[in-house]
Design a protein around this motif. Structure first.
Motif, PDB file in Angstrom:
ATOM      1  N   PHE A 216       0.840  -1.198   0.000  1.00  0.00           N
ATOM      2  CA  PHE A 216       0.000   0.000   0.000  1.00  0.00           C
ATOM      3  C   PHE A 216       0.874   1.247   0.000  1.00  0.00           C
ATOM      4  O   PHE A 216       1.927   1.278   0.647  1.00  0.00           O
ATOM      5  CB  PHE A 216      -0.888   0.007   1.251  1.00  0.00           C
ATOM      6  N   VAL A 217       0.440   2.252  -0.768  1.00  0.00           N
ATOM      7  CA  VAL A 217       1.040   3.581  -0.680  1.00  0.00           C
ATOM      8  C   VAL A 217      -0.057   4.600  -0.402  1.00  0.00           C
ATOM      9  O   VAL A 217      -1.222   4.390  -0.754  1.00  0.00           O
ATOM     10  CB  VAL A 217       1.806   3.964  -1.969  1.00  0.00           C
ATOM     11  N   THR A 218       0.317   5.688   0.236  1.00  0.00           N
ATOM     12  CA  THR A 218      -0.667   6.699   0.613  1.00  0.00           C
ATOM     13  C   THR A 218      -1.157   7.475  -0.604  1.00  0.00           C
ATOM     14  O   THR A 218      -0.422   7.701  -1.568  1.00  0.00           O
ATOM     15  CB  THR A 218      -0.078   7.701   1.616  1.00  0.00           C
ATOM     16  N   GLY A 219      -2.422   7.902  -0.518  1.00  0.00           N
ATOM     17  CA  GLY A 219      -2.989   8.855  -1.465  1.00  0.00           C
ATOM     18  C   GLY A 219      -3.236  10.169  -0.753  1.00  0.00           C
ATOM     19  O   GLY A 219      -3.000  10.293   0.463  1.00  0.00           O
ATOM     20  N   ARG A 264       1.885  12.828  -3.589  1.00  0.00           N
ATOM     21  CA  ARG A 264       2.379  14.143  -4.011  1.00  0.00           C
ATOM     22  C   ARG A 264       2.108  15.221  -2.957  1.00  0.00           C
ATOM     23  O   ARG A 264       2.885  16.170  -2.806  1.00  0.00           O
ATOM     24  CB  ARG A 264       1.679  14.488  -5.323  1.00  0.00           C
ATOM     25  N   THR A 265       0.993  15.099  -2.213  1.00  0.00           N
ATOM     26  CA  THR A 265       0.600  16.124  -1.244  1.00  0.00           C
ATOM     27  C   THR A 265       1.178  15.888   0.142  1.00  0.00           C
ATOM     28  O   THR A 265       0.960  16.709   1.038  1.00  0.00           O
ATOM     29  CB  THR A 265      -0.932  16.173  -1.116  1.00  0.00           C
ATOM     30  N   ALA A 266       1.904  14.800   0.346  1.00  0.00           N
ATOM     31  CA  ALA A 266       2.336  14.418   1.693  1.00  0.00           C
ATOM     32  C   ALA A 266       3.227  15.466   2.336  1.00  0.00           C
ATOM     33  O   ALA A 266       3.129  15.726   3.545  1.00  0.00           O
ATOM     34  CB  ALA A 266       3.044  13.067   1.645  1.00  0.00           C
ATOM     35  N   LEU A 271       3.032  16.560   8.495  1.00  0.00           N
ATOM     36  CA  LEU A 271       3.480  15.406   9.270  1.00  0.00           C
ATOM     37  C   LEU A 271       4.984  15.226   9.082  1.00  0.00           C
ATOM     38  O   LEU A 271       5.469  15.150   7.940  1.00  0.00           O
ATOM     39  CB  LEU A 271       2.741  14.145   8.828  1.00  0.00           C
ATOM     40  N   PRO A 272       5.740  15.142  10.164  1.00  0.00           N
ATOM     41  CA  PRO A 272       7.193  14.995  10.048  1.00  0.00           C
ATOM     42  C   PRO A 272       7.572  13.729   9.279  1.00  0.00           C
ATOM     43  O   PRO A 272       7.017  12.658   9.501  1.00  0.00           O
ATOM     44  CB  PRO A 272       7.662  14.912  11.514  1.00  0.00           C
ATOM     45  N   GLY A 273       8.504  13.878   8.350  1.00  0.00           N
ATOM     46  CA  GLY A 273       9.025  12.735   7.614  1.00  0.00           C
ATOM     47  C   GLY A 273       8.197  12.299   6.434  1.00  0.00           C
ATOM     48  O   GLY A 273       8.573  11.350   5.731  1.00  0.00           O
ATOM     49  N   HIS A 274       7.071  12.969   6.183  1.00  0.00           N
ATOM     50  CA  HIS A 274       6.209  12.586   5.067  1.00  0.00           C
ATOM     51  C   HIS A 274       6.508  13.460   3.851  1.00  0.00           C
ATOM     52  O   HIS A 274       6.707  14.660   3.960  1.00  0.00           O
ATOM     53  CB  HIS A 274       4.739  12.701   5.450  1.00  0.00           C
TER      54      HIS A 274
END
Length: 383
Positions: A216-219, A264-266, A271-274
């Motif tokens: 899984f990857v974040t959206g 792309r929006t992370a 959020l630290p490290g994102h």
């Protein structure tokens, strides 16, 4: 909302009624309907799921219907102009002419309403139907022949929420398992709520079966909710979260790298490290080994192309979800759905499994994609 509902009021209320009680009541109804989708957005995450669910169903369903009602009424404008230009001169008498004009307006409004309800109703049925399975063979020049036929089953944009989950999501998981995946890839926008709200709806993810893992990857929507909560919960369901990292996928002595990066929006989430960092994901890899990248947004292929990625799998677009929004998607993304060649990098954009906003899909069926890897020079897959 004001412009959309103002136009609908002008044509469907003011244009088809005389001043009086009926017009006042319809005006009030229009104002209430304009408010419902706004409340659904503003109150998201601020009210219990039991309150959000009916508000979302009514508000977003009306929003989808209102959009197609707007298009249908807009399409009648040339007819209105033609009727005014070619009004027969024998329609003498102001009262008779006014009555005829009112009847024509009502007829056009009725026709527009029938068309809008038909399109929106079909969209609701399609959005809640079983996902179609698209089988897409993709050739990768550097792929070891021992990996020929390896299946990556991918889906995106489940958008588990107050209006999507339950049996429909169970059916999605069953569809994925039926493809006998070697790898399952979930490319973002899985949830639209916090873990406490959607724990039961997300539970079927634990039933996913794959020879070499579920990834899984974040959206972008993962950053609208309790991101840390979901990134901690998903591994308890057997899902590996790839955050700017890669894992080897092996068959015998052959392998390729499966990499995943943040949305792309992370970086703007606070959020630290994102933040998407493809360099970190590919650092130290063997350049002779093919790499398949999971990245939620198709536009991230710009980085993938520069880094020499062989194949990128993405979602995000919903295939447009509501025609003609697929044309608007191209203003921000290089592709809406399906396969494309972006320089030396191949890109496949899946149309998504769920929906956001209006619970309907027009021109874009829910989809599960089976990517079958083959060695050889890239060619456009047949649909």
């Amino acid at each position: 909302m004001a412009l959309l509902h103002g136009y609908l009021w002008w044509r469907l209320v003011r244009g088809t009624t005389r001043p009086g009680r009926t017009r006042r009541r319809l005006t009030l109804l229009t104002a209430v309907l304009a408010l419902l989708p706004t409340l659904a957005v503003v109150l998201r995450g601020r009210v219990p799921m039991g309150v959000a669910a009916p508000l979302d169903w009514v508000g977003y369903t009306w929003l989808g219907l209102a959009f197609y009602l707007f298009l249908a009424v807009l399409a009648t404008e040339p007819i209105r102009v033609a009727l005014r230009l070619f009004r027969r001169s024998r329609e003498a008498g102001a009262a008779r002419a006014a009555e005829t004009q009112l009847s024509r307006r009502r007829f056009l409004a009725l026709g527009a309403g029938v068309v809008a309800v038909g399109v929106a109703g079909t969209g609701v049925a399609l959005a809640n139907s079983a996902p179609v399975v698209r089988r897409v063979p993709i050739r990768i020049p550097r792929l070891d022949p021992a990996l020929a036929g390896l299946r990556i089953v991918t889906f995106s944009d489940g958008h588990l929420s107050a209006t999507y989950g339950g049996r429909r999501f169970e059916r999605l998981v069953e569809t994925v398992n039926a493809q006998r995946p070697d790898v399952v890839a979930i490319v973002g926008d899985l949830v639209d709520g916090d873990v406490e709200e959607l724990r039961e709806d997300a539970a079927p993810l634990a039933d996913l079966v794959s020879d070499q893992g579920v990834f899984f990857v974040t959206g972008n929507h993962e950053y609208f909710v309790d991101t840390a909560g979901w990134l901690a919960h998903l591994p308890t369901l057997g899902i590996d979260v790839l955050r700017n990292e890669r894992v080897p996928i092996r068959r015998g002595g052959a392998s390729f790298d499966l990499a995943g990066i943040d949305d792309r929006t992370a970086a703007a989430s606070g959020l630290p490290g994102h933040g998407a960092d493809l360099d970190a994901a590919l650092d130290g890899r063997d350049d002779d080994v093919p790499v398949v990248l999971l990245a939620h947004q198709p536009v991230q292929v710009e980085q993938a192309r520069a880094a020499g990625v062989d194949l990128q799998l993405s979602g995000h677009t919903h295939g447009g979800q509501l025609w003609p929004f697929d044309y608007a998607v191209l203003l921000d993304q290089p592709a809406v759905e399906g396969w494309s060649q972006q320089g030396d990098t191949q890109l496949y954009v899946t149309a998504g499994a769920g929906y956001w906003g209006p619970p309907m899909r027009v021109g874009a069926r829910p989809e599960v994609t089976v990517i079958e890897l083959q060695p050889g020079d890239p060619v456009r897959p047949r649909r």
